[in-house]
Design a protein around this motif. Structure first.
Motif, PDB file in Angstrom:
ATOM      1  N   GLU A  17     -11.074 -11.245  -9.687  1.00  0.00           N
ATOM      2  CA  GLU A  17      -9.749 -11.582  -9.171  1.00  0.00           C
ATOM      3  C   GLU A  17      -9.770 -11.842  -7.664  1.00  0.00           C
ATOM      4  O   GLU A  17      -9.092 -12.735  -7.164  1.00  0.00           O
ATOM      5  N   ILE A  18     -10.544 -11.075  -6.939  1.00  0.00           N
ATOM      6  CA  ILE A  18     -10.610 -11.207  -5.478  1.00  0.00           C
ATOM      7  C   ILE A  18     -11.317 -12.494  -5.057  1.00  0.00           C
ATOM      8  O   ILE A  18     -10.857 -13.203  -4.161  1.00  0.00           O
ATOM      9  N   TYR A  64      -7.449  -9.657   0.097  1.00  0.00           N
ATOM     10  CA  TYR A  64      -7.123 -11.035  -0.293  1.00  0.00           C
ATOM     11  C   TYR A  64      -6.983 -11.930   0.944  1.00  0.00           C
ATOM     12  O   TYR A  64      -7.457 -13.066   0.952  1.00  0.00           O
ATOM     13  N   ARG A  65      -6.321 -11.420   1.971  1.00  0.00           N
ATOM     14  CA  ARG A  65      -6.170 -12.204   3.206  1.00  0.00           C
ATOM     15  C   ARG A  65      -7.520 -12.462   3.871  1.00  0.00           C
ATOM     16  O   ARG A  65      -7.773 -13.554   4.387  1.00  0.00           O
ATOM     17  N   ARG A  67      -5.800  -3.713  -0.849  1.00  0.00           N
ATOM     18  CA  ARG A  67      -6.019  -4.916  -1.670  1.00  0.00           C
ATOM     19  C   ARG A  67      -5.437  -6.175  -1.017  1.00  0.00           C
ATOM     20  O   ARG A  67      -6.105  -7.205  -0.935  1.00  0.00           O
TER      21      ARG A  67
END
Length: 120
Positions: free
Chosen positions: A80-81, A16-17, A12
């Motif tokens: 969310e991502i 995100y990065r 996860r």
């Protein structure tokens, strides 16, 4: 930017990065296409959970013996991502049920996201 299922083979935090880097390199109103395994995919139950939506060390199923990490996203994970960096233009949840084997469900997200105006 096109992600044909690469990002889904990360933890996860790495996802995100990756999304942050896609946001950084995209031009204003740029589009990001992505394919991410769904949490409804039957292969998930054969892996060992890493506690963040990611699984590894699959014993059985379609991913048996593969030495990869698989991230399986829920609808909440998708939001969310990708948000607030992107506006979701399309979030198709493609689920295919094998009619001869009720335990065989293949499920994947097909995402089309546009770089948000606030990130120009």
């Amino acid at each position: 930017v096109i992600d044909r299922g690469s990002m889904t083979h990360n933890r996860r935090a790495d996802i995100y990065r990756t999304v942050a880097e896609v946001d950084r390199v995209l031009k204003p109103r740029g589009v990001f296409l992505s394919h991410i395994f769904s949490d409804q995919h039957c292969g998930r139950k054969f892996g060992k959970a890493l506690g963040d939506g990611s699984f590894h060390s699959f014993e059985g199923g379609a991913f048996d013996g593969l030495d990869f990490i698989f991230f399986f996203a829920s609808a909440d994970d998708i939001h969310e991502i990708f948000m607030p960096r992107f506006t979701l233009l399309s979030a198709i949840h493609n689920r295919a049920d094998e009619t001869l084997n009720e335990d065989d469900i293949r499920a994947m997200w097909h995402i089309i996201a546009e770089k948000s105006q606030g990130n120009l």
